[in-house]
Write a protein that holds these residues in place. Structure first.
Motif, mmCIF file in Angstrom:
data_model
loop_
_atom_site.group_PDB
_atom_site.id
_atom_site.type_symbol
_atom_site.label_atom_id
_atom_site.label_comp_id
_atom_site.label_asym_id
_atom_site.label_seq_id
_atom_site.Cartn_x
_atom_site.Cartn_y
_atom_site.Cartn_z
ATOM 1 N N ASP A 16 4.613 -8.165 5.381
ATOM 2 C CA ASP A 16 5.221 -8.625 4.127
ATOM 3 C C ASP A 16 4.218 -8.624 2.983
ATOM 4 N N VAL A 17 2.982 -8.979 3.276
ATOM 5 C CA VAL A 17 1.937 -8.984 2.244
ATOM 6 C C VAL A 17 1.693 -7.575 1.726
ATOM 7 N N ILE A 18 1.580 -6.619 2.625
ATOM 8 C CA ILE A 18 1.317 -5.237 2.205
ATOM 9 C C ILE A 18 2.506 -4.680 1.435
ATOM 10 N N ALA A 19 3.721 -5.020 1.862
ATOM 11 C CA ALA A 19 4.909 -4.566 1.137
ATOM 12 C C ALA A 19 4.926 -5.126 -0.282
ATOM 13 N N GLU A 20 4.566 -6.395 -0.424
ATOM 14 C CA GLU A 20 4.530 -7.001 -1.761
ATOM 15 C C GLU A 20 3.484 -6.334 -2.648
ATOM 16 N N LEU A 21 2.298 -6.120 -2.101
ATOM 17 C CA LEU A 21 1.248 -5.483 -2.888
ATOM 18 C C LEU A 21 1.629 -4.068 -3.294
ATOM 19 N N SER A 22 2.352 -3.365 -2.436
ATOM 20 C CA SER A 22 2.804 -2.020 -2.780
ATOM 21 C C SER A 22 3.801 -2.043 -3.930
ATOM 22 N N ARG A 23 4.645 -3.086 -3.948
ATOM 23 C CA ARG A 23 5.625 -3.209 -5.042
ATOM 24 C C ARG A 23 4.960 -3.564 -6.361
ATOM 25 N N THR A 24 3.979 -4.463 -6.308
ATOM 26 C CA THR A 24 3.398 -5.001 -7.535
ATOM 27 C C THR A 24 2.184 -4.224 -8.030
ATOM 28 N N HIS A 25 1.581 -3.422 -7.165
ATOM 29 C CA HIS A 25 0.401 -2.641 -7.547
ATOM 30 C C HIS A 25 0.567 -1.222 -6.988
ATOM 31 N N ALA A 26 1.304 -0.421 -7.725
ATOM 32 C CA ALA A 26 1.724 0.899 -7.225
ATOM 33 C C ALA A 26 0.546 1.820 -6.911
ATOM 34 N N SER A 27 -0.593 1.625 -7.584
ATOM 35 C CA SER A 27 -1.737 2.525 -7.352
ATOM 36 C C SER A 27 -2.585 2.100 -6.158
ATOM 37 N N LEU A 28 -2.307 0.923 -5.600
ATOM 38 C CA LEU A 28 -3.114 0.422 -4.483
ATOM 39 C C LEU A 28 -2.762 1.151 -3.197
#
Length: 206
Positions: A16-28
């Motif tokens: 869930d953490v990685i999914a959230e970061l992918s949504r909020t920080h597209a370049s990460l």
């Protein structure tokens, strides 16, 4: 960012953490390296992983900073088709006659298994099979041929495969889990980003 992940984290919070970061920080871009302490700690010290999600009861190290987040207890897991699954009470002697499967190179768990059985006058069965991922460990348990000892946080995922806890009085290990990272004069911004997201999901789950 490269994240080292102990077995329970691969199905608990981390997705869930990685999914959230992918949504909020597209370049990460995030790479997850699964493993156990004996494989992940050397990678952290070599700088091959940026942050480690794992058990924290390893010796303190001058270069490593630990942050406690969760408590975890090991339980014994078996598929519904395993002979012990239907027993109202499973003894330590019953467990000692079973074939266990566990993560490859998980010396911490093997040592605790050895202590657990030795204190009760029995030899540890060790691992009859080893796997490099929690998914494969659980898939092997799902055959009904093996049992495993894993963190209780894995249960929700394991139950999707018809796997549940055995009726035992205790497990082999209770530990504190959390984050480990190299001490730096200035923390890596991406690791702080990861930590804040993890804390949000941890509080939401509690």
């Amino acid at each position: 960012m490269t994240v080292g992940a102990g077995p329970l984290w691969s199905v608990h919070l981390l997705p869930d953490v990685i999914a959230e970061l992918s949504r909020t920080h597209a370049s990460l871009r995030v790479r997850v390296v699964p493993g156990v302490l004996s494989t992940l700690l050397p990678q952290l010290l070599r700088g091959e992983v940026d942050v480690l999600c794992a058990a924290l009861d390893f010796p303190d190290h001058d270069d490593i900073e630990k942050e406690y987040l969760i408590d975890s207890s090991h339980v014994f897991l078996a598929h519904a088709s395993h002979p012990l699954a239907g027993k109202s009470q499973v003894s330590v002697a019953d467990l000692s006659r079973c074939k266990f499967v566990g993560p490859h190179n998980d010396y911490a768990v093997l040592d605790r298994m050895k202590q657990f059985f030795a204190l009760r006058g029995l030899d540890s069965p060790g691992f009859a099979a080893e796997a490099d991922s929690l998914e494969l460990v659980l898939s092997l348990v799902a055959t009904g041929e093996f049992i495993a000892t894993q963190s209780h946080q894995v249960l929700a995922h394991a139950r999707q495969l018809g796997i549940d806890t055995l009726a035992t009085d205790e497990g082999i290990w209770t530990f504190r889990g959390g984050l480990a990272r190299l001490k730096r004069p200035v923390p890596l911004p991406v690791v702080d980003l990861f930590r804040h997201s993890l804390m949000r999901h941890l509080h939401a789950a509690s």
